[in-house]
Design a protein around this motif. Structure first.
Motif, PDB file in Angstrom:
ATOM      1  N   LYS A 184       0.769  -1.287   0.054  1.00  0.00           N
ATOM      2  CA  LYS A 184       0.065   0.127   0.192  1.00  0.00           C
ATOM      3  C   LYS A 184       0.834   1.192  -0.009  1.00  0.00           C
ATOM      4  O   LYS A 184       0.469   2.337  -0.508  1.00  0.00           O
ATOM      5  CB  LYS A 184      -0.850   0.066   1.248  1.00  0.00           C
ATOM      6  CG  LYS A 184      -0.154  -0.119   2.512  1.00  0.00           C
ATOM      7  CD  LYS A 184      -1.362  -0.058   3.451  1.00  0.00           C
ATOM      8  CE  LYS A 184      -0.571  -0.331   5.124  1.00  0.00           C
ATOM      9  NZ  LYS A 184      -1.596  -0.473   6.160  1.00  0.00           N
ATOM     10  N   LYS A 185       2.033   1.388   0.525  1.00  0.00           N
ATOM     11  CA  LYS A 185       2.672   2.469   0.659  1.00  0.00           C
ATOM     12  C   LYS A 185       3.332   2.832  -0.561  1.00  0.00           C
ATOM     13  O   LYS A 185       4.101   3.917  -0.969  1.00  0.00           O
ATOM     14  CB  LYS A 185       3.996   2.432   1.722  1.00  0.00           C
ATOM     15  CG  LYS A 185       3.200   2.338   3.054  1.00  0.00           C
ATOM     16  CD  LYS A 185       4.304   2.505   4.347  1.00  0.00           C
ATOM     17  CE  LYS A 185       3.611   2.240   5.382  1.00  0.00           C
ATOM     18  NZ  LYS A 185       2.843   3.298   5.844  1.00  0.00           N
ATOM     19  N   ASN A 186       3.501   1.785  -1.677  1.00  0.00           N
ATOM     20  CA  ASN A 186       3.920   2.191  -2.805  1.00  0.00           C
ATOM     21  C   ASN A 186       3.195   2.099  -4.160  1.00  0.00           C
ATOM     22  O   ASN A 186       3.470   1.822  -5.314  1.00  0.00           O
ATOM     23  CB  ASN A 186       4.987   1.148  -3.118  1.00  0.00           C
ATOM     24  CG  ASN A 186       5.983   0.874  -2.121  1.00  0.00           C
ATOM     25  OD1 ASN A 186       6.833   1.910  -1.770  1.00  0.00           O
ATOM     26  ND2 ASN A 186       6.414  -0.388  -1.607  1.00  0.00           N
TER      27      ASN A 186
ATOM     28  N   SER B 170      -4.462   3.704  -2.776  1.00  0.00           N
ATOM     29  CA  SER B 170      -3.456   2.297  -2.965  1.00  0.00           C
ATOM     30  C   SER B 170      -4.550   1.552  -3.919  1.00  0.00           C
ATOM     31  O   SER B 170      -4.692   0.377  -3.617  1.00  0.00           O
ATOM     32  CB  SER B 170      -3.421   1.834  -1.717  1.00  0.00           C
ATOM     33  OG  SER B 170      -2.414   2.526  -1.149  1.00  0.00           O
ATOM     34  N   GLU B 171      -5.031   2.105  -4.975  1.00  0.00           N
ATOM     35  CA  GLU B 171      -5.681   1.270  -5.986  1.00  0.00           C
ATOM     36  C   GLU B 171      -5.204   1.432  -7.555  1.00  0.00           C
ATOM     37  O   GLU B 171      -5.142   2.358  -8.014  1.00  0.00           O
ATOM     38  CB  GLU B 171      -7.292   1.834  -6.025  1.00  0.00           C
ATOM     39  CG  GLU B 171      -8.065   1.032  -7.000  1.00  0.00           C
ATOM     40  CD  GLU B 171      -8.254  -0.239  -6.633  1.00  0.00           C
ATOM     41  OE1 GLU B 171      -7.478  -1.175  -7.453  1.00  0.00           O
ATOM     42  OE2 GLU B 171      -8.979  -0.578  -5.862  1.00  0.00           O
ATOM     43  N   VAL B 172      -4.842   0.191  -7.742  1.00  0.00           N
ATOM     44  CA  VAL B 172      -4.141  -0.012  -9.179  1.00  0.00           C
ATOM     45  C   VAL B 172      -5.052  -0.514 -10.048  1.00  0.00           C
ATOM     46  O   VAL B 172      -4.568  -0.583 -11.320  1.00  0.00           O
ATOM     47  CB  VAL B 172      -2.808  -0.825  -9.267  1.00  0.00           C
ATOM     48  CG1 VAL B 172      -1.881  -0.204  -8.184  1.00  0.00           C
ATOM     49  CG2 VAL B 172      -3.162  -2.142  -8.556  1.00  0.00           C
ATOM     50  N   MET B 173      -6.089  -0.676  -9.797  1.00  0.00           N
ATOM     51  CA  MET B 173      -7.178  -1.370 -10.744  1.00  0.00           C
ATOM     52  C   MET B 173      -8.305  -0.570 -11.078  1.00  0.00           C
ATOM     53  O   MET B 173      -9.687  -1.045 -10.762  1.00  0.00           O
ATOM     54  CB  MET B 173      -7.541  -2.804 -10.134  1.00  0.00           C
ATOM     55  CG  MET B 173      -6.502  -3.813 -10.136  1.00  0.00           C
ATOM     56  SD  MET B 173      -5.477  -4.188 -11.457  1.00  0.00           S
ATOM     57  CE  MET B 173      -6.862  -4.566 -12.756  1.00  0.00           C
ATOM     58  N   ASN B 174      -8.190   0.774 -11.216  1.00  0.00           N
ATOM     59  CA  ASN B 174      -9.278   1.626 -11.671  1.00  0.00           C
ATOM     60  C   ASN B 174      -9.449   1.527 -13.124  1.00  0.00           C
ATOM     61  O   ASN B 174      -8.497   1.614 -14.068  1.00  0.00           O
ATOM     62  CB  ASN B 174      -9.098   2.935 -11.357  1.00  0.00           C
ATOM     63  CG  ASN B 174     -10.167   3.946 -11.703  1.00  0.00           C
ATOM     64  OD1 ASN B 174     -10.444   4.281 -12.760  1.00  0.00           O
ATOM     65  ND2 ASN B 174     -10.793   4.632 -10.904  1.00  0.00           N
ATOM     66  N   SER B 175     -10.834   1.192 -13.666  1.00  0.00           N
ATOM     67  CA  SER B 175     -11.095   0.675 -15.037  1.00  0.00           C
ATOM     68  C   SER B 175     -10.946   2.092 -15.861  1.00  0.00           C
ATOM     69  O   SER B 175     -10.896   1.744 -17.266  1.00  0.00           O
ATOM     70  CB  SER B 175     -12.434   0.264 -15.350  1.00  0.00           C
ATOM     71  OG  SER B 175     -13.480   1.101 -14.504  1.00  0.00           O
ATOM     72  N   PHE B 176     -11.017   3.147 -15.493  1.00  0.00           N
ATOM     73  CA  PHE B 176     -10.429   4.275 -16.261  1.00  0.00           C
ATOM     74  C   PHE B 176      -9.176   4.563 -16.475  1.00  0.00           C
ATOM     75  O   PHE B 176      -8.453   4.726 -17.480  1.00  0.00           O
ATOM     76  CB  PHE B 176     -11.139   5.712 -15.592  1.00  0.00           C
ATOM     77  CG  PHE B 176     -12.576   5.987 -15.817  1.00  0.00           C
ATOM     78  CD1 PHE B 176     -13.178   7.003 -16.944  1.00  0.00           C
ATOM     79  CD2 PHE B 176     -13.500   4.878 -15.319  1.00  0.00           C
ATOM     80  CE1 PHE B 176     -14.543   7.065 -16.860  1.00  0.00           C
ATOM     81  CE2 PHE B 176     -15.032   5.075 -15.496  1.00  0.00           C
ATOM     82  CZ  PHE B 176     -15.419   6.154 -16.308  1.00  0.00           C
TER      83      PHE B 176
ATOM     84  N   LYS C  40      -2.323   4.972   1.740  1.00  0.00           N
ATOM     85  CA  LYS C  40      -3.321   4.121   2.698  1.00  0.00           C
ATOM     86  C   LYS C  40      -4.261   3.470   1.688  1.00  0.00           C
ATOM     87  O   LYS C  40      -4.334   3.735   0.760  1.00  0.00           O
ATOM     88  CB  LYS C  40      -3.820   5.114   3.686  1.00  0.00           C
ATOM     89  CG  LYS C  40      -2.982   5.861   4.612  1.00  0.00           C
ATOM     90  CD  LYS C  40      -3.909   6.774   5.499  1.00  0.00           C
ATOM     91  CE  LYS C  40      -2.798   7.538   6.365  1.00  0.00           C
ATOM     92  NZ  LYS C  40      -3.543   8.739   7.166  1.00  0.00           N
ATOM     93  N   LEU C  41      -5.096   2.477   2.438  1.00  0.00           N
ATOM     94  CA  LEU C  41      -5.956   1.788   1.780  1.00  0.00           C
ATOM     95  C   LEU C  41      -7.582   2.577   2.083  1.00  0.00           C
ATOM     96  O   LEU C  41      -7.695   3.190   3.047  1.00  0.00           O
ATOM     97  CB  LEU C  41      -6.314   0.539   2.130  1.00  0.00           C
ATOM     98  CG  LEU C  41      -5.085  -0.388   2.170  1.00  0.00           C
ATOM     99  CD1 LEU C  41      -5.208  -1.649   2.744  1.00  0.00           C
ATOM    100  CD2 LEU C  41      -4.617  -0.770   0.629  1.00  0.00           C
ATOM    101  N   ASP C  42      -8.253   2.530   1.038  1.00  0.00           N
ATOM    102  CA  ASP C  42      -9.746   3.519   1.327  1.00  0.00           C
ATOM    103  C   ASP C  42     -10.585   2.675   1.843  1.00  0.00           C
ATOM    104  O   ASP C  42     -11.824   2.630   1.506  1.00  0.00           O
ATOM    105  CB  ASP C  42     -10.244   4.078  -0.085  1.00  0.00           C
ATOM    106  CG  ASP C  42     -10.433   2.924  -0.978  1.00  0.00           C
ATOM    107  OD1 ASP C  42     -10.083   1.790  -0.731  1.00  0.00           O
ATOM    108  OD2 ASP C  42     -10.914   3.288  -2.285  1.00  0.00           O
TER     109      ASP C  42
END
Length: 563
Positions: free
Chosen positions: A272-274, A337-343, A554-556
């Motif tokens: 998450k920190k990266n 910390s989200e790498v899978m946003n479909s936009f 951080k995580l949402d």
């Protein structure tokens, strides 16, 4: 009849600790002209009830199966999902899990300087890292800085843990349900989705809601509500629900989805920190496979397919639920910390690493086209109902602050309705490398509306349902009232709450009256308006860019206590 009666009694006792009288509503079959071109395609709300089905159960015969159409198009989805069996869904889920592992394996290899200039391009999708560094374009960054300097800062996401009001819970009959099921986030998310879709019977509908709570592992509910895991397991093992049409498939697929969710959560916790300003690179095929599992609601799809709905259309709908969720999180997911946003995963962005206004408009239009048929023509199908309710969920979940996002981003959104309104399939709106194509076709004239705030289709609908004035109230809470507020341009937290709570109460009231199909239509058309008529989704997308960055690194969601 004794055997059937005993089965019913046994199922009621399985959930006897909770009062389920409120969900045992009466939903009348629609009259022939109640819904344009759809009234004869809608199965019963409780689809195994009725004298004939009771006789069939008594005699050990299969229940009468409703006939559902196979829709034109959805070619690549049809190729991917096959017959939509649990085994086939499992293979797709495994592919999604393998890809996510690969993505996070590359996270540590991406240096902060790996973004490229706005005129450069990364290597092909077949080579190079699975994760890229992103940044806002110069113009968007300048706009963000100017807005922040003026005090227009989007607060961080809420945790979505606030309990629904006593009045709302009373109308639905949920007062004594488990606490995890009574938050606005859950009750007006997976809860309302289950209540809008219907089920084999009322107690199975509650059981389905319980199993869909697997979605909220992504929101950290398992850390807040220790009883969630045993409750979920009870729903998965519900002996009566397992015997209903699609009931076993639904629960088997929920277990598949849970494996994906928990695996991804573990990887996010580790890295998450990266993850700030990073996004995964996908091709079109992989994007659909991942979005299918990213929805966290694979069980809904499995049940619908087992009941006979078109597997390709069901897959297309569940895939759409990812952009239907992600559209309001574009800016937030840039910094958290989200790498899978479909936009942000679309190759228009990942090949340069630059998030620009022009590209966001293109991606937005692609997804607006993909959802159009579902929201206007197939709105009554099970997973389409869930996707329609994503609009109301954004408003009601005490997490996304939809009205605030839309108000803050209103200056960037288009102000005139799409002309013509348009549609396309996923494999038409994007090429094989997951770039936008710009392709769309005009929406069927029967389903396109005139683009007014309260359009011709809505007025016609009100005329056909003059005896149900609450439908007008719901439209005002979802469309007319929000537009008045957002166009006013002044932040008013109390008014935002009143609009959200007003819509929650209206929906709870409509449900208690059995006006479910009418409510689904209103919600679906309000959702369509938000994509192509009033562009509230586009406004919310740009508003999300004004995120204040408090969740960077951080995580949402609610995280596990380190005590």
């Amino acid at each position: 009849m004794a055997f059937s009666w005993c089965q019913s009694l046994s199922h009621q006792s399985y959930w006897s600790e909770f009062d389920l009288k409120g969900v045992k509503i009466k939903v009348k079959s629609p009259k022939s002209q109640a819904f344009q071109d759809a009234s004869d395609k809608i199965p019963p709300y409780f689809w195994v009830k009725g004298f004939r089905n009771r006789v069939r159960r008594l005699l050990g015969r299969k229940l009468r199966k409703h006939s559902f159409p196979i829709h034109p198009g959805y070619s690549e989805a049809r190729n991917l999902v096959g017959h939509g069996t649990v085994a086939e869904l499992g293979m797709l889920s495994n592919q999604a899990r393998d890809f996510v592992v690969e993505v996070f394996g590359d996270v540590g290899d991406v240096a902060d300087t790996s973004s490229v200039s706005e005129n450069q391009s990364l290597s092909s999708l077949e080579s190079g890292p699975r994760v890229v560094q992103l940044k806002l374009s110069t113009d968007l960054q300048s706009w963000k800085d100017t807005q922040h300097a003026a005090g227009n800062i989007l607060p961080p996401k809420g945790t979505g843990l606030k309990q629904a009001s006593a009045q709302t819970l009373s109308k639905i009959g949920a007062t004594d349900w488990p606490d995890a099921l009574k938050t606005n986030n859950a009750l007006f998310g997976c809860g309302i989705a289950s209540l809008l879709m219907g089920a084999a019977d009322a107690t199975t509908m509650f059981s389905n809601y319980v199993t869909d709570m697997v979605f909220y592992y992504e929101h950290g509910y398992n850390y807040v509500y220790p009883t969630l895991e045993p409750l979920l397991q009870k729903g998965l093992e519900d002996p009566h629900a397992l015997r209903t049409p699609g009931g076993r498939e639904r629960r088997d697929a929920v277990s598949l989805g849970k494996q994906y969710i928990q695996g991804k959560i573990a990887l996010e916790n580790q890295h998450k920190k990266n993850l700030s300003y990073r996004s995964a690179r996908l091709d079109r095929r992989t994007a659909q496979i991942v979005s299918l599992s990213e929805s966290s609601l694979l069980g809904m799809a499995a049940e619908a397919i087992a009941r006979g709905f078109d597997p390709a259309a069901v897959m297309a709908d569940l895939v759409f639920s990812s952009p239907g969720t992600d559209v309001v999180d574009v800016g937030c997911d840039l910094v958290n910390s989200e790498v899978m946003n479909s936009f942000l995963n679309v190759t228009d962005i990942t090949e340069t690493g630059v998030v620009s206004e022009e590209v966001l408009h293109k991606i937005y239009d692609a997804y607006a086209a993909i959802g159009a048929r579902m929201l206007t023509q197939r709105w009554h199908e099970p997973v389409a109902r869930m996707c329609a309710a994503l609009y109301t969920w954004h408003i009601q979940n005490d997490r996304h602050m939809f009205f605030r996002r839309a108000l803050l981003g209103w200056s960037k959104a288009r102000k005139t309705p799409a002309k013509p309104q348009f549609e396309a399939d996923f494999d038409e709106a994007f090429d094989k490398q997951f770039r936008t194509t710009g392709f769309s076709r005009p929406l069927d004239a029967k389903h396109a509306c005139n683009g007014e705030d309260t359009c011709n289709h809505v007025n016609d609908f009100f005329h056909r349902h003059q005896d149900k004035p609450l439908l007008k109230e719901l439209w005002w809470q979802l469309v007319t009232g929000p537009l008045e507020y957002i166009r006013g341009g002044q932040v008013d937290e109390e008014r935002e709450y009143d609009l959200a709570e007003g819509s929650r109460l209206a929906m709870a009231d409509l449900f208690s009256r059995g006006q479910v199909l009418e409510m689904v239509w209103i919600i679906a058309h309000a959702n369509f308006h938000a994509w192509q008529v009033n562009y509230l989704f586009e406004a919310a997308m740009f508003g999300s860019i004004l995120d204040g960055g408090k969740l960077a690194g951080k995580l949402d969601r609610q995280e596990e206590s380190q005590d």
